[in-house]
Design a protein around this motif. Structure first.
Motif, mmCIF file in Angstrom:
data_model
loop_
_atom_site.group_PDB
_atom_site.id
_atom_site.type_symbol
_atom_site.label_atom_id
_atom_site.label_comp_id
_atom_site.label_asym_id
_atom_site.label_seq_id
_atom_site.Cartn_x
_atom_site.Cartn_y
_atom_site.Cartn_z
ATOM 1 N N ILE A 297 1.428 6.803 -6.770
ATOM 2 C CA ILE A 297 0.260 7.586 -7.176
ATOM 3 C C ILE A 297 0.479 9.069 -6.894
ATOM 4 N N SER B 247 -7.829 11.426 -7.514
ATOM 5 C CA SER B 247 -6.894 11.312 -6.389
ATOM 6 C C SER B 247 -7.661 11.242 -5.078
ATOM 7 N N VAL C 147 -7.483 0.702 -7.902
ATOM 8 C CA VAL C 147 -6.399 0.110 -8.698
ATOM 9 C C VAL C 147 -6.824 -1.260 -9.221
ATOM 10 N N ILE D 78 -5.267 13.354 -2.039
ATOM 11 C CA ILE D 78 -5.122 11.913 -1.793
ATOM 12 C C ILE D 78 -5.356 11.574 -0.326
ATOM 13 N N TYR E 96 1.015 4.101 -2.750
ATOM 14 C CA TYR E 96 0.721 5.441 -2.246
ATOM 15 C C TYR E 96 1.734 6.451 -2.785
ATOM 16 N N MET F 57 -9.151 7.839 -4.857
ATOM 17 C CA MET F 57 -8.080 6.895 -4.507
ATOM 18 C C MET F 57 -7.853 6.906 -3.005
ATOM 19 N N GLY F 58 -7.749 8.120 -2.443
ATOM 20 C CA GLY F 58 -7.481 8.235 -1.011
ATOM 21 C C GLY F 58 -8.611 7.702 -0.167
ATOM 22 N N TYR G 218 0.837 -1.202 0.000
ATOM 23 C CA TYR G 218 0.000 0.000 0.000
ATOM 24 C C TYR G 218 0.873 1.253 0.000
ATOM 25 N N GLU H 203 -8.876 3.938 -0.167
ATOM 26 C CA GLU H 203 -7.649 3.255 0.254
ATOM 27 C C GLU H 203 -6.871 2.673 -0.922
ATOM 28 N N ILE H 204 -6.946 3.295 -2.069
ATOM 29 C CA ILE H 204 -6.147 3.019 -3.270
ATOM 30 C C ILE H 204 -6.471 1.684 -3.930
#
Length: 482
Positions: A401, A457, A469, A427, A398, A460-461, A394, A464-465
């Motif tokens: 990205i 972004s 993904v 993010i 992180y 994504m944040g 992660y 938790e990405i």
């Protein structure tokens, strides 16, 4: 992947959003505002789409597997943001769709970044909806969906895992739906308490509600151009305390209700969270004392801003962009940490910070003493190698990205400090950054392309990405696995 199940669930999520849209509709009606038409139109669009998906995409399969849960979560957040942007566009208060989408994503992801140059010109109905998105997104609309869903649905824990922030989700009760209900009850009770405390202060009911929504969701949308600077010290202290409370793992509150306070007090995640807060607030208070009339005022503003940034809320009582370099540096550093896992806060999360530092310590010890046995503990539980590996992965994602997002928006005519902290704030779901996007600025100067990059972004944040993904990975769409 069960496409019908995914679309059917999306329809139900849209119908839940319709329920929430009725509240700003009522506020608009109370204040007699013309934006009520925008909410009627949005509700009509959402009802049509939601009911169509529910009735025409029925599935006999009730189990939600990992891929189903991931797809439901990612698509739900995107479609919620698209529909949530419609009141802004239809009312003409944010006529540009990309701006409205950015504002709505910022709301639902509890980021608090804004493109509004004069928020006080917005109608009460729009302001209420803007802040309500924080409250909805704080715990997650899918957690709300699980809380009210039928007991017959199984494996809904995959939805809970994909949406709830943190490296893992503990089931408080055997069924995910029951866990979701407990979380929402705690969330609602804390929200109600803060509304009452603000209401008895210098805020009217509307102000108390919208600021509580921003605090509970750790979002940070305000209704004044000067943030919370114009409110009393009492209101600022109430919000400071509740920002900290909403940054705590909600499992701890459940354990306290059960009388298991010893387990909570033994939590290394909680103590690291409180320790970082206390140390940061103390250093900044000392550093900015000369900028305020009294030491008490300096302590209040430093405690507020550290609480706001650490919990990724983003409220402001002053322009910390003007503070000394050491204070600004500390604020940027704690932007990355965030609150505890299982809270409404963003950032890396304290649980991951604890595991990462213990992992670093253990690697150093193994080099010095190869035969030593070192275990990583988080909240009195031993962390297995799989979780440790997933946290390291992660962290790698992180960083990657962050780099990609900074490069994509580097074409903008802003300095590096502005672009870098803009990405960090999005993010980590914080809100304000430094420079042009500081607490006295906004994100309106960015182009539509950069706003889309920053919007994703934020998603994504908040997710938790990994879910986003995974969703974009070609292997995710293969039929070889569920």
């Amino acid at each position: 992947m069960n496409i019908k199940l995914v679309l059917n669930t999306l329809g139900k999520v849209i119908l839940i959003e319709v329920i929430f849209l009725f509240f700003p509709f009522l506020v608009s009606a109370i204040y007699g505002e013309t934006c009520i038409v925008a909410f009627v139109e949005t509700i009509g669009v959402a009802l049509t789409l939601g009911l169509s998906l529910v009735f025409f995409c029925k599935s006999k399969e009730k189990n939600t597997f990992v891929k189903d849960g991931t797809a439901i979560v990612v698509l739900s957040w995107i479609i919620m943001s698209v529909i949530g942007a419609l009141p802004f566009v239809f009312s003409g208060e944010i006529p540009n769709f990309f701006d409205a989408f950015f504002e709505t994503v910022s709301g639902f992801t509890t980021t608090g970044s804004s493109i509004c140059t004069n928020v006080e010109k917005l109608s009460h109905g729009i302001l209420f909806w803007r802040s309500l998105t924080h409250w909805v997104g704080g715990m997650g609309v899918l957690v709300f969906f699980l809380a009210i869903s039928s007991k017959g649905q199984q494996r809904t824990i995959n939805i809970l895992k994909a949406e709830m922030p943190g490296p893992s989700v503990d089931k408080l009760m055997p069924k995910a739906g029951t866990t979701a209900r407990i979380l929402y009850i705690i969330y609602f009770v804390l929200t109600l308490i803060e509304v009452v405390l603000l209401w008895v202060g210098d805020m009217n009911l509307f102000e108390a509600l919208v600021h509580t929504f921003g605090t509970a969701g750790t979002g940070g949308f305000g209704i004044k151009c000067d943030g919370l600077a114009g409110y009393s010290a009492y209101s600022q202290w109430v919000i400071t305390i509740f920002m900290l409370l909403f940054g705590v793992n909600f499992n701890f509150y459940f354990l306290i209700l059960l009388g298991n306070i010893k387990t909570v007090l033994k939590s290394n995640e909680l103590w690291v969270y409180l320790g970082i807060y206390a140390a940061s607030a103390a250093i900044i208070a000392y550093n900015v004392t000369s900028m305020f009339n009294t030491a008490g005022e300096a302590i209040r503003h430093s405690c507020f801003q550290v609480s706001s940034i650490l919990t990724t809320t983003g409220f402001a009582t002053c322009d910390f962009n003007q503070w000394p370099q050491i204070s600004r540096t500390i604020l940027v550093l704690i932007m990355f940490f965030g609150g505890c896992a299982g809270s409404t806060a963003g950032g890396i999360k304290m649980s991951r910070v604890v595991v990462i530092f213990q992992s670093m310590r253990n690697n150093i010890r193994r080099n010095v003493r190869p035969r030593s046995v070192n275990k990583i503990k988080l909240n009195c539980k031993v962390v297995d190698e799989n979780m440790e590996r997933s946290i390291i992965n992660y962290l790698a994602l992180y960083v990657v990205i962050h780099v990609i997002a900074v490069l994509l928006i580097s074409f903008e005519p802003f300095d590096f400090e502005t672009n870098f902290t803009a990405v960090v704030s999005c993010i980590n779901n914080i809100g304000p950054g430094l420079g042009v996007v500081g607490p006295a600025g906004n994100f309106s100067g960015y182009t539509a392309f950069s706003k889309i990059v920053l919007s994703f972004s934020m998603l994504m944040g908040r997710l938790e990405i990994m879910p986003l993904v995974m969703f974009l990975c070609p292997d995710f769409w293969s039929k070889r696995s569920r």
